[in-house]
Design a protein around this motif. Structure first.
Motif, mmCIF file in Angstrom:
data_model
loop_
_atom_site.group_PDB
_atom_site.id
_atom_site.type_symbol
_atom_site.label_atom_id
_atom_site.label_comp_id
_atom_site.label_asym_id
_atom_site.label_seq_id
_atom_site.Cartn_x
_atom_site.Cartn_y
_atom_site.Cartn_z
ATOM 1 N N ASP A 37 0.851 -1.198 0.000
ATOM 2 C CA ASP A 37 0.000 0.000 0.000
ATOM 3 C C ASP A 37 0.881 1.240 0.000
ATOM 4 O O ASP A 37 1.985 1.236 0.554
ATOM 5 C CB ASP A 37 -0.924 -0.006 1.237
ATOM 6 N N GLY A 192 -19.762 0.553 -0.991
ATOM 7 C CA GLY A 192 -19.509 0.141 0.393
ATOM 8 C C GLY A 192 -19.004 1.316 1.209
ATOM 9 O O GLY A 192 -18.499 2.299 0.655
ATOM 10 N N THR A 194 -16.450 2.511 2.647
ATOM 11 C CA THR A 194 -15.000 2.591 2.800
ATOM 12 C C THR A 194 -14.578 4.055 2.654
ATOM 13 O O THR A 194 -15.430 4.947 2.530
ATOM 14 C CB THR A 194 -14.294 1.766 1.703
HETATM 15 N N1 LIG Z 1 -16.106 1.279 -1.732
HETATM 16 C C1 LIG Z 1 -16.853 1.058 -2.778
HETATM 17 O O1 LIG Z 1 -18.011 1.474 -2.829
HETATM 18 C C2 LIG Z 1 -16.317 0.288 -3.954
HETATM 19 C C3 LIG Z 1 -17.229 -0.269 -4.853
HETATM 20 C C4 LIG Z 1 -16.729 -0.996 -5.941
HETATM 21 C C5 LIG Z 1 -15.359 -1.142 -6.083
HETATM 22 N N2 LIG Z 1 -14.503 -0.575 -5.186
HETATM 23 C C6 LIG Z 1 -13.077 -0.789 -5.360
HETATM 24 O O2 LIG Z 1 -12.562 -1.466 -4.246
HETATM 25 C C7 LIG Z 1 -11.153 -1.236 -4.182
HETATM 26 C C8 LIG Z 1 -10.751 -0.901 -2.759
HETATM 27 O O3 LIG Z 1 -11.259 0.372 -2.415
HETATM 28 P P1 LIG Z 1 -11.967 0.664 -1.019
HETATM 29 O O4 LIG Z 1 -13.386 0.963 -1.323
HETATM 30 O O5 LIG Z 1 -11.646 -0.380 -0.037
HETATM 31 O O6 LIG Z 1 -11.313 2.080 -0.660
HETATM 32 P P2 LIG Z 1 -10.214 2.501 0.403
HETATM 33 O O7 LIG Z 1 -9.917 3.921 0.089
HETATM 34 O O8 LIG Z 1 -10.668 2.155 1.780
HETATM 35 O O9 LIG Z 1 -8.965 1.577 0.056
HETATM 36 C C9 LIG Z 1 -8.132 1.816 -1.041
HETATM 37 C C10 LIG Z 1 -6.712 1.469 -0.632
HETATM 38 O O10 LIG Z 1 -5.871 1.645 -1.785
HETATM 39 C C11 LIG Z 1 -4.713 2.344 -1.373
HETATM 40 N N3 LIG Z 1 -4.136 3.073 -2.508
HETATM 41 C C12 LIG Z 1 -4.636 4.172 -3.124
HETATM 42 N N4 LIG Z 1 -3.792 4.574 -4.083
HETATM 43 C C13 LIG Z 1 -2.759 3.719 -4.081
HETATM 44 C C14 LIG Z 1 -1.559 3.630 -4.835
HETATM 45 N N5 LIG Z 1 -1.268 4.515 -5.790
HETATM 46 N N6 LIG Z 1 -0.720 2.613 -4.563
HETATM 47 C C15 LIG Z 1 -0.996 1.709 -3.591
HETATM 48 N N7 LIG Z 1 -2.093 1.767 -2.829
HETATM 49 C C16 LIG Z 1 -2.969 2.761 -3.079
HETATM 50 C C17 LIG Z 1 -5.172 3.283 -0.264
HETATM 51 O O11 LIG Z 1 -4.079 3.714 0.535
HETATM 52 C C18 LIG Z 1 -6.159 2.385 0.465
HETATM 53 O O12 LIG Z 1 -5.528 1.618 1.474
HETATM 54 C C19 LIG Z 1 -10.859 -0.122 -5.190
HETATM 55 O O13 LIG Z 1 -10.330 -0.696 -6.365
HETATM 56 C C20 LIG Z 1 -12.239 0.458 -5.458
HETATM 57 O O14 LIG Z 1 -12.314 1.076 -6.702
HETATM 58 C C21 LIG Z 1 -14.959 0.126 -4.119
#
Ligand SMILES: NC(=O)c1ccc[n+]([C@@H]2O[C@H](COP(=O)([O-])OP(=O)(O)OC[C@H]3O[C@@H](n4cnc5c(N)ncnc54)[C@H](O)[C@@H]3O)[C@@H](O)[C@H]2O)c1
Length: 256
Positions: A37, A192, A194
């Motif tokens: 991360d 979600g 997050t």
């Molecule tokens: N939360 C939602 O509603 C949702 C829905 C569908 C898909 N997603 C996808 O789920 C995945 C996880 O996201 P999340 O919702 O848990 O959000 P989140 O922000 O809680 O987690 C994202 C993580 O990615 C890390 N990150 C960001 N940029 C980075 C980089 N350049 N290099 C390394 N790490 C990096 C952040 O530090 C964080 O720990 C993402 O791909 C997001 O697009 C999220």
């Protein structure tokens, strides 16, 4: 629980949100997990919680050098990975498409899409070589796409398209990597709670605003980390060894 006993995994974006829950579930199931991360402190905190089966590494997934170093960290610490979860992701704020500036667009595509290119180039030769030597070994790549790439909401056009790319590249990789016994899937969560939630909604995170979005999900709630983690466990286990190239909605029925 031993469904992933002796498996080695790399989870990107593991410091928070869905990635952290996937990492927790993998360790519970017996895997060794590298937490990659850009938020090193967060990854280290989780590694501390998970003990010797987890190891944190700082990694900006937009950098080929960082991704290569994270893979090397995994090989040195635990061995060639069996499971890759490309989970790190970001979004632009929910807004009209013309309001998203070029730098935001480029950064988002670099994190959501090009990162998978970097990871594949770093890890695939190693997995291929290992699989060629050990005929009973395979591998799994899980890319966190989104329901946004299947059933788009307005205001998230460029984000939706980046997730459409993730969903599609996963299917294409599945076809190309099947001869190497490497299975590839896109896991597609619905909204979600997050770190990204407020950006997705484009309005303050209030109970009233959440209710408007939840109303579009037939099962009547948002996606939780455990929902994504359960699917990520199943798709990584040998129990799913005849499944590949799936676009798996974890969405409470949103795409119906
Ligand atoms: N939360 C939602 O509603 C949702 C829905 C569908 C898909 N997603 C996808 O789920 C995945 C996880 O996201 P999340 O919702 O848990 O959000 P989140 O922000 O809680 O987690 C994202 C993580 O990615 C890390 N990150 C960001 N940029 C980075 C980089 N350049 N290099 C390394 N790490 C990096 C952040 O530090 C964080 O720990 C993402 O791909 C997001 O697009 C999220």
């Amino acid at each position: 629980m031993t469904q992933l006993l002796d498996k080695v995994a790399i989870v990107t974006g593991a410091a928070s949100g869905f990635g952290a829950e996937i990492a927790r579930a993998y360790v519970r199931e017996g895997a060794k997990v590298v937490l990659a991360d850009i938020n090193y402190d967060g990854a280290q905190l989780l590694a501390h919680e998970l003990g010797s089966a987890a190891s944190a590494v700082i990694c900006d997934v937009t950098s080929a050098t960082d991704v290569k170093a994270a893979v090397k960290h995994c090989v040195d610490r635990f061995g060639v990975p069996d499971i890759i979860v490309n989970n790190a992701g970001t979004t632009h704020r929910n807004q009209p498409m013309l309001d998203v500036d070029e730098a935001t667009f480029d950064r988002m595509y670099a994190i959501n899409v090009k990162s998978i290119y970097h990871m594949t180039r770093a890890v695939l030769p190693l997995m291929r070589e290992r699989n060629a030597q050990q005929k009973d070994r395979g591998g799994v790549m899980l890319n966190i796409g989104s329901v946004a790439g299947i059933r788009p909401r307005p205001g998230l056009t460029w984000y939706n398209s980046s997730k459409g790319a993730v969903n599609m590249l996963s299917k294409s990789m599945a076809v190309e990597l099947a001869p190497d016994r490497i299975r590839v899937h896109a896991i597609c969560p619905v909204m979600g709670a997050t770190g990204l939630l407020e950006q997705f909604m484009g309005v303050p995170d209030t109970p009233e605003n959440r209710a408007r979005f939840i109303a579009t999900i037939p099962l009547g709630r948002m996606c939780e980390g455990a929902d994504v983690a359960n699917v990520a466990v199943f798709l990584a286990t040998d129990a799913s060894h005849f499944l590949t190239g799936m676009e798996v909605p974890v969405d409470g029925g949103r795409i119906i």
